[in-house]
Design an enzyme around this catalytic site. Structure first.
Site, PDB file in Angstrom:
ATOM      1  N   SER A   7       0.830  -1.205   0.000  1.00  0.00           N
ATOM      2  CA  SER A   7       0.000   0.000   0.000  1.00  0.00           C
ATOM      3  C   SER A   7       0.861   1.250   0.000  1.00  0.00           C
ATOM      4  CB  SER A   7      -0.914   0.003   1.228  1.00  0.00           C
ATOM      5  OG  SER A   7      -1.524   1.271   1.337  1.00  0.00           O
ATOM      6  N   HIS A  32      -1.323  -1.238  -4.243  1.00  0.00           N
ATOM      7  CA  HIS A  32      -2.577  -0.827  -3.615  1.00  0.00           C
ATOM      8  C   HIS A  32      -2.553   0.683  -3.379  1.00  0.00           C
ATOM      9  CE1 HIS A  32      -6.173  -1.753  -1.152  1.00  0.00           C
ATOM     10  NE2 HIS A  32      -5.741  -0.836  -0.310  1.00  0.00           N
ATOM     11  N   ASP A  34      -4.687   3.897  -1.879  1.00  0.00           N
ATOM     12  CA  ASP A  34      -5.783   4.260  -0.974  1.00  0.00           C
ATOM     13  C   ASP A  34      -6.205   5.704  -1.175  1.00  0.00           C
ATOM     14  OD1 ASP A  34      -6.153   1.903   0.749  1.00  0.00           O
ATOM     15  OD2 ASP A  34      -4.060   2.262   1.287  1.00  0.00           O
ATOM     16  N   MET A  36      -8.711   8.642   0.002  1.00  0.00           N
ATOM     17  CA  MET A  36      -9.576   9.018   1.142  1.00  0.00           C
ATOM     18  C   MET A  36     -10.050  10.452   0.969  1.00  0.00           C
ATOM     19  SD  MET A  36      -7.256   7.529   4.217  1.00  0.00           S
ATOM     20  CE  MET A  36      -6.527   5.895   4.141  1.00  0.00           C
ATOM     21  N   HIS A  65      -8.348   1.579  -4.013  1.00  0.00           N
ATOM     22  CA  HIS A  65      -9.303   1.399  -2.912  1.00  0.00           C
ATOM     23  C   HIS A  65      -9.902   2.763  -2.583  1.00  0.00           C
ATOM     24  CE1 HIS A  65      -9.737   0.210   1.654  1.00  0.00           C
ATOM     25  NE2 HIS A  65     -10.900   0.412   1.075  1.00  0.00           N
ATOM     26  N   MET A  67     -12.013   5.104  -0.526  1.00  0.00           N
ATOM     27  CA  MET A  67     -12.682   5.330   0.754  1.00  0.00           C
ATOM     28  C   MET A  67     -13.318   6.708   0.651  1.00  0.00           C
ATOM     29  SD  MET A  67      -9.741   3.660   3.105  1.00  0.00           S
ATOM     30  CE  MET A  67      -8.625   3.648   1.715  1.00  0.00           C
ATOM     31  N   MET A 136     -11.911  -5.400   5.363  1.00  0.00           N
ATOM     32  CA  MET A 136     -11.111  -4.468   6.162  1.00  0.00           C
ATOM     33  C   MET A 136     -10.852  -5.096   7.530  1.00  0.00           C
ATOM     34  SD  MET A 136     -10.418  -1.955   4.221  1.00  0.00           S
ATOM     35  CE  MET A 136      -9.469  -1.127   5.499  1.00  0.00           C
ATOM     36  N   ASP A 174      -7.158  -6.235   4.081  1.00  0.00           N
ATOM     37  CA  ASP A 174      -6.521  -4.918   4.143  1.00  0.00           C
ATOM     38  C   ASP A 174      -6.521  -4.366   5.561  1.00  0.00           C
ATOM     39  OD1 ASP A 174      -5.504  -2.428   3.577  1.00  0.00           O
ATOM     40  OD2 ASP A 174      -7.220  -1.729   2.416  1.00  0.00           O
TER      41      ASP A 174
HETATM   42  C1  DX5 Z   1      -6.388   1.728   5.602  1.00  0.00           C
HETATM   43  C2  DX5 Z   1      -5.991   1.454   4.179  1.00  0.00           C
HETATM   44  C3  DX5 Z   1      -4.933   0.418   4.061  1.00  0.00           C
HETATM   45  C4  DX5 Z   1      -3.617   0.808   4.694  1.00  0.00           C
HETATM   46  C5  DX5 Z   1      -3.015  -0.442   5.213  1.00  0.00           C
HETATM   47  O1  DX5 Z   1      -7.505   2.525   5.627  1.00  0.00           O
HETATM   48  O2  DX5 Z   1      -7.101   0.975   3.426  1.00  0.00           O
HETATM   49  O3  DX5 Z   1      -4.743   0.000   2.725  1.00  0.00           O
HETATM   50  O4  DX5 Z   1      -2.725   1.414   3.792  1.00  0.00           O
HETATM   51  O5  DX5 Z   1      -1.905  -0.109   5.940  1.00  0.00           O
HETATM   52  P1  DX5 Z   1      -1.252  -1.122   6.982  1.00  0.00           P
HETATM   53  O6  DX5 Z   1      -0.842  -2.346   6.198  1.00  0.00           O
HETATM   54  O7  DX5 Z   1      -0.095  -0.350   7.520  1.00  0.00           O
HETATM   55  O8  DX5 Z   1      -2.291  -1.442   8.019  1.00  0.00           O
HETATM   56 ZN    ZN Z   2      -6.660   0.027   1.424  1.00  0.00          ZN
END
Ligand code: DX5
Ligand code: ZN
Length: 216
Positions: A7, A32, A34, A36, A65, A67, A136, A174
Site C-alpha cells: 500500500s 494498492h 488508498d 480518502m 481502494h 474510501m 477491512m 486490508d
Molecule cells: C487503511 C488502508 C490500508 C492501509 C493499510 O484505511 O485501506 O490500505 O494502507 O496499511 P497497513 O498495512 O499499515 O495497516
Molecule cells: Zn486500502
C-alpha cells in the site's frame, strides 16, 4: 501463494518514483492505492493525479481502494487515471449492484470493501458482480493500525459463501497485515494481502514482500 499488494499510503511521498521502482523489482503483483476523502473516513490521502503518476511508474496491477462518498461520480476518472481494479465501500453505495456493474462496464475489475462491522450478508446478493471483496481488518482511514483478529472468522465465512455460489471473486485483506499474522490470514482464505507499514517500514521491503508471498 497470495498476491501481495503493497500500500502506497506508507511510502515516502517525497520519493514516489523510488516506491514504484521498488514495487517493479519486487515479487508484488499489485500496487494498492488508498484514496480518502475526509468524509467517508476521517483522513485525506491522495487522489487522481497521484494515481496517474504511479500508473506511469509501474506496469503492476493498480488496485485502487476508494474510501470516498459517492464513488460512482468518479469511476470514469479513475479508469482514465489508470486503475485496473476499482474497489468501493459497501457502506458508501446506495446502489451497490449498479456501482459494481458500472465499474465492470468501464473495463475495470470490480471490488467491494467491507468495514469491520459490516456483515458478509450485506454483499451476498452481489457476489456475482464483484471480482474482489476487500475485508477491512482495521477501521479504514490510517496505515499502521492493529489487525482485528475477529475478522479471521469473517474471511472464512466469505470464502464459504464464494465457494457455495461458485463465483470467481477474490478475497483481499486490508489492514494490519504483518509477517506474524499473514499465514493465519491466508489459511482463512485470503487471496490478496495488502501491506503498508509492514512493507514500507521494513529494513528490506523486497525481502518482506517475498516472505509475505511465501506464506502458506
Ligand atoms: C487503511 C488502508 C490500508 C492501509 C493499510 O484505511 O485501506 O490500505 O494502507 O496499511 P497497513 O498495512 O499499515 O495497516
Ligand atoms: Zn486500502
Amino acid at each position: 501463494m497470495p498476491i501481495i499488494a503493497p500500500s502506497l499510503l506508507s511510502a515516502d511521498f517525497l520519493h514516489l518514483k523510488e516506491a514504484g521502482d521498488l514495487i517493479n523489482r519486487s515479487e508484488a503483483a499489485w500496487l494498492h492505492l488508498d484514496v480518502m476523502d475526509g468524509r467517508f473516513v476521517p483522513n485525506i490521502s491522495f487522489g487522481l493525479p497521484v494515481i496517474a503518476a504511479m500508473r506511469k511508474a509501474t506496469n503492476k496491477v493498480c488496485d485502487v481502494h476508494l474510501m470516498i462518498e459517492e464513488p460512482e461520480k468518479y469511476a470514469q476518472a479513475f479508469k482514465d487515471a489508470g486503475a485496473d481494479i476499482l474497489t468501493v465501500h459497501a457502506e458508501a453505495c446506495q446502489h451497490l449492484h449498479r456501482n459494481l456493474q458500472q465499474i465492470r462496464s468501464l473495463g475495470m475489475k470490480s471490488g467491494v470493501a467491507l468495514n469491520p462491522h459490516t456483515p458478509i450478508s450485506s454483499i451476498e446478493e452481489v457476489l456475482d458482480e464483484a471480482d474482489l471483496v476487500c475485508i477491512m481488518t482495521v477501521n479504514p482511514g490510517f496505515g499502521g493500525q492493529k489487525f482485528i483478529y475477529s475478522m479471521l472468522k469473517k474471511i472464512e465465512k466469505l470464502k464459504e459463501s464464494i465457494l457455495k455460489q461458485g463465483t470467481n471473486t477474490m478475497i483481499e485483506v486490508d489492514g494490519g497485515v504483518t509477517l506474524e499474522n499473514a499465514s493465519a490470514i491466508v489459511k482463512a482464505g485470503a487471496d490478496v494481502l495488502v501491506a503498508g507499514n509492514t512493507v514500507f517500514n521494513a529494513k528490506d521491503p523486497e525481502l518482506t514482500i517475498r516472505l509475505l508471498k511465501n506464506m502458506v
